[in-house]
Design a protein around this motif. Structure first.
Motif: not given
Length: 576
Positions: A222-236
């Protein structure tokens, strides 16, 4: 992209209608600023109430019509995206059934689920947004700039500068998001795998007191997925406030420059209003298009994952049709002729130069130690894998010259792990023959020693079956799976260690019923217990994929040391 293009070509009429409606919406949207300018300059500033009412009615009419067109266009695009999802899921299901077992296992169940759910949902959502927001944007922007240029080239230049800034910002963010979007779907595969194992293996986890470890393992996924999603959402998250800032700055510049031009007689007040509205529309559509474009990397990654799977060529494929030639009885129903087979990547073949025959009305048993290749024989006969050398003949025809459907229609199979589908008992039993009568179902249940417990159920044949048959015991599932194969009425019956969950008494009664009532098919029994195959017409003994003995039980006790060793070890266990 080819599957998306093929879909749009198949439904080009509906696609063209959706685009036409969206263009109609754009026309209505572009008319409003012109009408606003007209009502300001010729109605309000001139003090003409008639012009105000006349132009106002035109504005109301245009608004109502464009709203109706927009609603219908949204309905069409939603229908298109849903149809795309339906067709892609159908293609994935067909492909999953066409792949060999090795190819399917290489993809993985979890990844297949992710592709069928998350990937296709991403594509459906993106398709709808692209049609509604991205397709109209270039036309609206172009027309807005042209109409602004007619009023004031200076204002058009201001618009172009701000648009260029927005597009550059969007391009930078899209470039940075590509790698993240591709990895997110892979992380989702891992989550599905972990969740599936945790749910299906809950009894084992609890039995071993392994809850903490599973929580840790799941948490890591879950953390690996969440970390990537957080980085992507911060970018967007950067693009929206920046664009709003640019929109505010654009309005300030337009009002400032427009006010100066108006004071100098270069622009009318209504024209300033129209240019401001055109600028707002342009930036608004660019914001919407930019927000949709931020989903494109993820959609493209999803589409690529689907393409890779759909473009995979099955290693087991149907040849040009060769009809089966019926042979007079008695005949060799199945013949393994010098068959050898090795799994992909294996150092040694699992089956070595194997030759034996299954005859109509006879029972052939296969026994051997674990890993000797017994269950592989069933897979090869069902053509779940293709052999490397030799021939497997069904009624004199090589199975590779038959379509997979035609081959499997002649075979009834009971797997080692009995699996039932959600529904009713009757629906499961009719899986191989949909037109079977209730009487035939009860006869199959009687032979399979399942009649008594099914009759005791409140709804009998209509009793519900949970997914996987988990509301029945292991022995009950096996007997229902055996009954399902018996209903099919086939030339060959394969029992892949299908009696292991039965007690000795039920096992004996079932074998006796099979001998008495199922006389026509050739039967292949793959077994671990010698007691299950005592009365077989021939017993084949395998050791490391090689045949080391063949004959009846009594013949093998005298001539085959491997069989004698298996029989004596089981007898000693029974005595112990």
């Amino acid at each position: 992209m080819k599957y998306l293009k093929q879909f749009l070509m198949r439904h080009k009429g509906k696609t063209a209608l959706a685009i036409l409606l969206l263009l109609g919406q754009v026309v209505g949207t572009l008319l409003i600023p012109a009408l606003v300018a007209d009502i300001v300059d010729h109605g309000i500033l001139q003090g003409s109430m008639n012009d105000v009412l006349r132009i106002g009615m035109w504005m109301l009419t245009v608004t109502i019509v464009s709203t109706g067109i927009a609603a219908f266009g949204s309905w069409i695009t939603s229908d298109l995206s849903s149809l795309f999802g339906f067709e892609m899921r159908s293609l994935l299901l067909q492909k999953s059934q066409a792949l060999s077992l090795q190819q399917f296992e290489a993809v993985g169940i979890s990844s297949m689920i992710t592709r069928t759910t998350s990937d296709i949902i991403n594509l459906q959502r993106t398709m709808g947004m692209v049609l509604q927001m991205v397709v109209p944007a270039p036309i609206l922007v172009l027309v807005s700039i042209i109409m602004t240029t007619i009023v004031s080239p200076v204002m058009a230049l201001i618009q172009l500068v701000f648009m260029a800034v927005v597009l550059v910002l969007a391009a930078i963010i899209l470039k940075k998001s590509n790698a993240l979007s591709s990895s997110i779907q892979t992380k989702l595969d891992r989550i599905n795998q972990v969740v599936r194992e945790t749910v299906t293996g809950v009894r084992v986890i609890r039995a071993f007191g392994n809850e903490k470890y599973e929580e840790s393992r799941s948490g890591a996924a879950y953390k690996e997925y969440a970390d990537n999603m957080i980085r992507l959402n911060r970018l967007f998250a950067v693009i929206t406030p920046v664009v709003w800032l640019l929109m505010g700055a654009l309005m300030a510049v337009i009002l400032g420059v427009g006010g100066a031009l108006s004071l100098g007689g270069g622009m009318a007040v209504g024209q300033i209003t129209a240019v401001a509205e055109y600028s707002i529309l342009t930036m608004a559509y660019l914001i919407m298009a930019a927000s949709v474009l931020t989903t494109l990397p993820k959609a493209r990654a999803s589409l690529e994952r689907l393409r890779v799977l759909l473009d995979t060529k099955p290693t087991v494929s149907d040849p040009s049709h060769t009809p089966m030639t019926p042979l007079p009885a008695p005949y060799e129903t199945v013949k393994f002729d010098h068959v050898s087979f090795a799994y992909e990547g294996a150092e040694e073949p699992v089956i070595h130069d194997l030759t034996f025959t299954l005859r109509s009305g006879q029972t052939t048993a296969v026994i051997g130690s674990t890993g000797s290749g017994k269950s592989t024989l069933a897979d090869l006969l069902l053509r779940l894998h293709d052999i490397q050398s030799g021939h497997i003949l069904l009624r004199g025809v090589d199975v590779r010259n038959l379509s997979q459907q035609e081959l499997r229609e002649q075979i009834g199979f009971v797997p080692q792990k009995a699996f039932l589908f959600s529904g009713t008992i009757a629906e499961n039993l009719r899986m191989g023959r949909a037109d079977a009568t209730d009487g035939e179902l009860w006869e199959a249940l009687r032979i399979a020693q399942a009649e008594d417990f099914v009759k005791k159920l409140p709804k009998g044949l209509g009793s519900p079956v949970a997914q996987g048959g988990t509301n029945f015991s292991g022995g009950q599932r096996q007997r229902l799976a055996i009954a399902r194969a018996l209903v099919k009425k086939v030339d060959v019956l394969i029992f892949d260690d299908s009696f292991s969950a039965l007690d000795v008494r039920t096992d004996a009664a079932l074998r006796r019923a099979l001998t008495q009532s199922v006389t026509a098919p050739a039967k292949l029994i793959i077994a671990q217990r010698v007691s299950t195959i005592l009365n077989a017409d021939q017993i084949l003994v395998l050791d490391q994929g090689r045949p080391v003995g063949s004959g009846t039980h009594h013949e093998l006790l005298e001539t085959c040391p491997t069989y004698r060793e298996i029989a004596e070890s089981q007898m000693q266990k029974k005595e112990a």
